[in-house]
Design an enzyme around this catalytic site. Structure first.
Site, short mmCIF file in Angstrom:
data_model
loop_
_atom_site.label_atom_id
_atom_site.label_comp_id
_atom_site.label_asym_id
_atom_site.label_seq_id
_atom_site.Cartn_x
_atom_site.Cartn_y
_atom_site.Cartn_z
N ASN A 1 -3.83 -5.78 -4.50
CA ASN A 1 -5.28 -5.98 -4.41
C ASN A 1 -6.05 -4.81 -5.01
O ASN A 1 -7.25 -4.90 -5.21
CB ASN A 1 -5.68 -6.16 -2.94
CG ASN A 1 -5.29 -7.52 -2.42
OD1 ASN A 1 -4.28 -8.09 -2.85
ND2 ASN A 1 -6.09 -8.07 -1.52
N HIS B 1 0.82 -1.22 0.00
CA HIS B 1 0.00 0.00 0.00
C HIS B 1 0.85 1.27 0.00
O HIS B 1 0.50 2.24 0.66
CB HIS B 1 -0.96 0.00 1.20
CG HIS B 1 -2.02 -1.05 1.10
ND1 HIS B 1 -3.22 -0.82 0.46
CD2 HIS B 1 -2.06 -2.35 1.49
CE1 HIS B 1 -3.96 -1.92 0.51
NE2 HIS B 1 -3.28 -2.87 1.11
N ASP C 1 -0.88 -5.26 5.90
CA ASP C 1 -1.87 -6.10 5.22
C ASP C 1 -1.52 -6.28 3.74
O ASP C 1 -0.77 -5.50 3.16
CB ASP C 1 -3.28 -5.49 5.32
CG ASP C 1 -3.33 -4.09 4.73
OD1 ASP C 1 -2.36 -3.32 4.94
OD2 ASP C 1 -4.31 -3.77 4.04
N GLU C 2 -2.04 -7.35 3.17
CA GLU C 2 -2.07 -7.56 1.73
C GLU C 2 -0.71 -7.41 1.03
O GLU C 2 -0.58 -6.74 0.02
CB GLU C 2 -3.08 -6.60 1.07
CG GLU C 2 -4.51 -6.81 1.56
CD GLU C 2 -5.53 -5.95 0.84
OE1 GLU C 2 -6.62 -6.47 0.53
OE2 GLU C 2 -5.25 -4.76 0.58
N ILE C 3 0.29 -8.04 1.61
CA ILE C 3 1.60 -8.01 0.95
C ILE C 3 1.57 -8.93 -0.26
O ILE C 3 1.13 -10.08 -0.17
CB ILE C 3 2.71 -8.45 1.93
CG1 ILE C 3 2.71 -7.54 3.16
CG2 ILE C 3 4.07 -8.43 1.23
CD1 ILE C 3 3.68 -7.98 4.25
#
Lengths: 557, 557
Positions: B299, B274, B338-340
């Site tokens: 994502n 992010h 999050d969301e690596i």
């Protein structure tokens, strides 16, 4: 917060500048060039020699268009918001004026007169030409409505950079007219009340996207905010409060405001159901008032329906409807007719007695009731509008010119067409703005709404108005509308639940079906930004990063 | 619109007056009577003898409470809005003052100091007594936060009728304290930007419902609006515009404004994912910047993650985080996690080279990266906060005091508890405000959102914070929060998408679980009306007809 930033521009984005204007709805024919052009400081909107005495409200519309050109101040939706075009813009030629010219010599009626004419008689087409070399642009039409629609298009051609109003895409040639004559939006002001200022803001936004019909579901079982001359007691006892009403002056103001913006206001007084609140002032006319458990007697509390078998109630209703109808300029008036609850009448002593004395069935009594009301409305020059149940669920005699709104399901359109009635699309499975955000029933632990899921703009945009219809039946389709039932809406979310979603049907019924959502999205972003500039709280559909980079947030294989 | 109306009152509704105050959240203990009481014209909020030198911000809080008592002007939610109680009200005794008294002699810290203290150390309880015979009410607490919470409760005891501020339910006795120390709301200001004024309005509404943590997801891949001292270039090149930023002064203002209202501002700079937008100013630190097709690398577009294997990038990140952390007063700072996306690193040459040279796996490098950042944050006195992946998906070394936010699914809570980490509930299946209103992907023809359906207030209200946990594990639960990710939100729908829904978790984590939605709804209506009176555009949950008649719009057998 006043620091001046410099932005790194990726050449990639410049190469992906949208190839068409951010017009909404998309015109039928559009050609553009690559020449920058800017509005002259003293840019004028003029009337040509063949239009020397334009209607007053067309002059005012031109004035508003000029004001929008000044005030919109919308920066281009590119990562640098147009900064890298500064050189091209400051060197651009000037457009000095827009001239409104008649296509052929005719005496124009006012916008307001044309806006309330019968649907089939309305002429909304126009031709717009903006030359690449500057000078004068031309807007040609043969009706005041056509000029109004063309002005609305002209307003959307421009962006702002450093106090300059410009386009990068001259010359521009547009030939345009609507695919369908009825392009509407319905607002329910009974479940929750909306001040006049909110309705005017709705009308402004509607006009921007060329919607031409405000279907005003003004009263319902929960409240009766409309002060009807001769029936003041209904709103006195049935409005939520003395402040939450629409006076005859308010109505006149709204109707005029709408008409000047090319919008017909079709009022609805739903009958015989959805009338519980009338029992507060006229208990003699309402069966099963606030009967419990409400779910057995109505689809929504409070229960209560007009005693349709009573000749007194029928006279009362016809008189109420005609008095209300006279407050409006529209050719049309809706008597509703949805969700009639049989049990309410079955258990109502006076209704049973009347039916028995008259030797009528319930359906026969309903037929008489509707016919009497419609006859009275025709007596004051109105064409009736009804919900689909009046055609599909009840053997009611309706005149052929009656507009029928299909709401329960888009699957029902074919059945209405088979009965040869004119159709307005208002299907809950495509056009209901209230679905999917939880239910309004108090002890609804699971919280779902009856018409889940949420209807996205893509869903309504993908609707086919003539699916399953023969070519002949397709002619019955007058158009369609989004609808906002307000069990869970009020002034606080009117804009955000409506815009830009309701614009998707505006384009569907103006441009016609078959649009591609990916191609539409960049233009819809543009509209969202422009609505916000105009004080309408339309919501973003994507992160701003995506809005500035058309297509880049699409999923690709 | 100025006509005076008379209202017909059904005795039924009077009999159904809600038996408890419209307090939100519901206090732990509440007893009320049936005596009318009104505020004296010169009603005062005073400090008792044992609290002679109160903190300045507590004095200001008392001033704001007095202002709210004047300005709320909320009419009772009954059909006649209280008119039939006019006689009882005008004959009621006066409450002349509210006295704030310490439970035991102690030196109070300021609200602002207490608000940013570690969660476990906060004391927010209070006792409030309003005598039936008028005179003086008493608010007793042992902390400034306790007094603040009590003042907030006191504000909600009153209605307005004809310029009189009254209750019909004296005497009132309340003993109250929160069930959980962390009661939050998360706002994403990166997908779309929100002006400072919007954030302040959020804080006002949060304070009204006793929320105490503003989790500020301030930056993300799409934009970096935070001006971090020493790293100004990131926002210069990464904010949406020079106007869409938060300067150090803005942050200071927001942090102080929040703290004075009992709210801790926990900032988040999400790492290592992010972070795409940092590539605009620091391309050397970002792997796979804007790689396409984006869905393979992130994502959500644009792709791009910090080069966690690089010691330079790790130093840069630690330095950025500590500089940002110093802008805030909170004990806590979130490093996200999050969301690596693994593929992003797999295809990044510099990352591959670093891993190879260091002889490390990706997970080892991530562990080092996170440990270095957390070590740096601890160096400036901060306790780290992370998303659940840092515990469940990656073998990262975290200190025991790390707060872990569970977002993917409430089903994951048990797994985090098993690892003995402190938990903040933030599960998408209960607390995500953005779900169910369509997806943000451009060419998403079906339009669904990934976390369909819409999360109703009933859904979050019914959450059990300790479901499936042992008593020992239950102690790890610090509380929870609603979250607003803003792919499809902006200033235009901040209020309407958030309120009153986010109030449901405010009560859940203050009062504790197990509340009944039917019983809660009338109080939630009251809160909605009060929020609107305070300029927060909370949406109606039912037709006003239902809001004025508690329980009548429930479904009954």
């Amino acid at each position: 917060m006043a620091k001046l930033f410099s932005f790194v521009l990726s050449a990639l984005w410049l190469a992906q500048l949208p190839s068409s204007f951010a017009l909404w709805p998309q015109p039928q024919q559009l050609t553009t060039g690559k020449t920058p052009l800017r509005l002259a400081n003293d840019f004028k909107i003029m009337f040509s020699d063949n239009l020397k005495d334009p209607p007053q409200d067309l002059k005012e519309a031109a004035g508003r268009a000029k004001e929008h050109l000044h005030k919109d101040r919308l920066q281009a939706l590119v990562p640098d918001r147009g900064a890298s075009s500064a050189g091209a813009i400051s060197g651009a030629k000037h457009l000095s004026s827009l001239s409104l010219a008649l296509g052929y010599q005719t005496k124009l009626k006012s916008i307001a007169e044309e806006a309330v004419a019968p649907l089939e008689s309305r002429v909304e087409g126009y031709t717009l030409t903006v030359p690449g070399e500057g000078g004068q642009a031309t807007l040609q039409a043969n009706s005041s409505l056509g000029f109004l629609r063309g002005l609305t298009t002209f307003e959307q051609l421009w962006y702002e950079l450093q106090n300059t109003t410009y386009t990068l895409q001259a010359p521009i040639n547009i030939v345009d007219k609507p695919a369908y004559p009825y392009r509407g939006f319905m607002l329910d002001t009974a479940r929750n009340y909306f001040p006049v200022s909110d309705i005017k803001r709705v009308l402004d936004a509607m006009s921007l996207v060329k919607l031409n019909t405000f279907h005003w579901h003004v009263v319902d079982s929960q409240s009766f905010p409309l002060i009807v001359p001769g029936f003041e007691e209904i709103s006195q006892k049935g409005a939520y409060s003395s402040a939450q009403i629409y006076s005859p002056d308010d109505v006149k103001h709204i109707v005029n405001y709408a008409a000047q913006r090319g919008i017909d206001v079709i009022p609805e007084i739903d009958t015989p159901g959805h009338t519980s609140i009338i029992s507060k002032s006229h208990p003699e006319h309402i069966a099963c008032p606030e009967a419990t458990p409400w779910a057995q007697f109505a689809n929504e509390p409070p229960a209560g329906q007009l005693r349709l078998a009573s000749s007194n109630t029928t006279k009362f209703t016809a008189s109420l409807l005609t008095s209300a109808a006279k407050m409006f300029q529209s050719t049309y008036f809706s008597t509703g007719g949805d969700e009639i609850n049989k049990k309410c009448y079955d258990e109502d002593g006076p209704t049973r007695t009347e039916l028995s004395q008259q030797g009528k069935t319930f359906e026969q009594a309903l037929d008489t009731f509707v016919q009497e009301n419609h006859k009275a409305l025709k007596g004051v020059g109105k064409t009736p509008v009804v919900w689909e149940e009046m055609v599909l669920d009840h053997p009611v005699t309706l005149s052929n010119d009656t507009l029928v709104m299909v709401w329960v399901s888009s699957d029902h359109v074919g059945s209405v067409a088979k009965k040869n009635h004119k159709i307005v699309h208002a299907a809950s499975d495509y056009f209901y703005l209230d679905c999917g955000a939880g239910g309004w029933v108090g002890n609804n632990v699971n919280g779902n709404s009856w018409c889940d899921p949420f209807k996205t703009w893509q869903k309504s945009y993908s609707f086919n108005p003539t699916a399953g219809l023969t070519p002949e039946q397709s002619k019955l389709v007058m158009g369609g509308q989004h609808l906002l039932w307000t069990e869970q809406s009020g002034p606080s979310n009117l804009d955000s639940i409506t815009w830009p979603r309701a614009a998707s049907s505006a384009e569907l019924f103006w441009t016609g079906p078959g649009g591609d959502v990916s191609k539409a999205l960049p233009r819809l972003h543009d509209l969202q930004f422009r609505l916000v500039q105009r004080g309408v709280n339309a919501i973003p559909l994507q992160p701003m990063w995506c809005a500035l980079r058309p297509g880049v947030c699409d999923l690709t294989a």
